[in-house]
Design an enzyme around this catalytic site. Sequence first.
Site, short mmCIF file in Angstrom:
data_model
loop_
_atom_site.label_atom_id
_atom_site.label_comp_id
_atom_site.label_asym_id
_atom_site.label_seq_id
_atom_site.Cartn_x
_atom_site.Cartn_y
_atom_site.Cartn_z
N ASP A 98 53.56 29.11 32.30
CA ASP A 98 52.39 28.36 31.83
C ASP A 98 51.44 29.32 31.12
O ASP A 98 50.98 30.30 31.73
CB ASP A 98 51.71 27.69 33.04
CG ASP A 98 50.46 26.89 32.64
OD1 ASP A 98 50.25 26.65 31.44
OD2 ASP A 98 49.71 26.53 33.56
N ASP B 235 52.63 24.23 26.24
CA ASP B 235 52.46 25.60 26.77
C ASP B 235 53.12 25.81 28.13
O ASP B 235 52.88 26.82 28.77
CB ASP B 235 50.97 25.96 26.85
CG ASP B 235 50.30 25.45 28.11
OD1 ASP B 235 50.60 24.31 28.53
OD2 ASP B 235 49.49 26.19 28.68
N GLU B 236 53.92 24.86 28.55
CA GLU B 236 54.43 24.93 29.91
C GLU B 236 55.89 24.48 29.95
O GLU B 236 56.24 23.48 29.34
CB GLU B 236 53.60 23.95 30.74
CG GLU B 236 53.42 24.29 32.17
CD GLU B 236 52.60 23.20 32.87
OE1 GLU B 236 53.01 22.82 33.95
OE2 GLU B 236 51.60 22.73 32.30
P1 TTP Z 1 46.85 23.71 30.82
O1 TTP Z 1 48.08 24.59 30.95
O2 TTP Z 1 46.57 22.75 31.90
O3 TTP Z 1 45.56 24.63 30.69
P2 TTP Z 1 45.35 25.99 29.92
O4 TTP Z 1 46.61 26.53 29.38
O5 TTP Z 1 44.27 25.79 28.90
O6 TTP Z 1 44.76 26.93 31.04
P3 TTP Z 1 45.50 27.56 32.31
O7 TTP Z 1 46.94 27.15 32.22
O8 TTP Z 1 45.30 29.04 32.15
O9 TTP Z 1 44.79 27.00 33.49
O10 TTP Z 1 46.90 22.91 29.47
C1 TTP Z 1 47.47 23.46 28.28
C2 TTP Z 1 46.71 22.97 27.08
O11 TTP Z 1 46.72 21.55 27.04
C3 TTP Z 1 45.25 23.36 27.08
O12 TTP Z 1 45.04 24.66 26.52
C4 TTP Z 1 44.62 22.26 26.29
C5 TTP Z 1 45.49 21.05 26.54
N1 TTP Z 1 44.83 20.16 27.52
C6 TTP Z 1 44.05 19.11 27.04
O13 TTP Z 1 43.93 18.92 25.83
N2 TTP Z 1 43.40 18.30 27.94
C7 TTP Z 1 43.50 18.49 29.29
O14 TTP Z 1 42.90 17.73 30.08
C8 TTP Z 1 44.32 19.56 29.78
C9 TTP Z 1 44.45 19.81 31.26
C10 TTP Z 1 44.96 20.36 28.85
MG MG Z 2 48.35 26.63 30.52
#
Ligand code: TTP
Ligand code: MG
Length: 375
Positions: free
Chosen positions: A12, A107-108
Amino acid sequence: MDPTARKIVHLDMDAFYAAVEQRDRPELRGVPVVVGGSPQSRGVVCTASYEARKFGVRSAMPCSQAVRLCPQAVFLAPRFDAYKEVSRELHRIFSDYTDRIEPLSLDEAYLDVTENKPGFAHATPIAREIRSRIRSELHLTGSAGVSYCKFLAKVASDMNKPDGLTVIRPDQARGVIDRLPVGSFFGVGPVTERKLREAGIATGADVHRSGEAKLTLLLGRMGAFLWRLSDGRDDREVESDRERKSVGAEDTFAHDETDLASLVEFLSVLASRVVERQERAGVRGRTVTVKVKFGDFHQVTRSRTFLQPIVDANTLVQVARELLADTQAGELPVRLLGIQVSQFGVEEAGEEGIWEQLELPLGMPLDLAPHRPGF
Ligand code: TTP
Ligand code: MG
């Protein structure tokens, strides 16, 4: 096969959208960055850089609240094309290790590296190598979790964020799970969490202690599934897009939605996600299904099957609108909306030539025909 013999990696990216912005604009490094709607709008935060998170800014928070918490933050509109490009690069890296990749979002992803291309005996050095390549080739950081099942690999990747690598060995599993809040269990959303907490079940240890029978009584099949997770058992496979029978996207609204226009607008967001996933997986579905879950949790689906595959987002939105019109959406508050495409049947013949012929009757110009990216 011994269920603890599998080797699963969950990767992630850290503060994904914000990190890409900080990478591409060095003046933003070390600065609180919020990606999402404009601070004056009624929009929400997509994500915040870790500098902004210190002020309490979080994903899905209204931008107006984010400005109050962190007035000095730089607010940026998302650049989805840039994030998609990074996602493609990520998958290029992953595919050097395995083809068993299940993307969860841009991203995951889960990777099953039990059998892996370079022939590593363990998953940890693979996760280490992937993380170091993300750093050197993409100039970004990601957190990885390694374990023998999807549930624990994901829990692990979250344990040392940002920029962490965490391994949960089979003998450590129960200890980790016991301390987990129930909200971190796979499949537990706010409603299930409330039910569990009302029953006095707050942690993994509580879930395990309750026993399978009591949980089944409380939550049905979901309860039995949760109990097995609490026992460290999760046999869900890493499903690569190619093995899927359907591709879909769905989302739960922050507040139940009654406005039909907003629902229709949201269909476009879902449709573009579905088309993207479909392209990425190299599949083309002929059946479109719209799923609607209402405020009272009853759910309906409406489907239609076509002779030709649905390949572009506009067509998909059009079909989905018609299917939505055949539900009580707009009369009853909607909690969740989803679109799915399935019936990849013809595609499995894998004959590129047939596609071109099939597309023409749909009236779609050939230059709009989706390409098939490598991953
Ligand atoms: P996440 O992997 O949940 O968050 P992140 O990568 O920004 O942060 P981290 O993993 O370090 O906690 O989500 C990935 C991307 O998806 C995030 O950068 C933006 C998008 N996203 C949204 O647009 N709305 C949301 O509610 C969430 C959770 C994520
Ligand atoms: Mg993330």
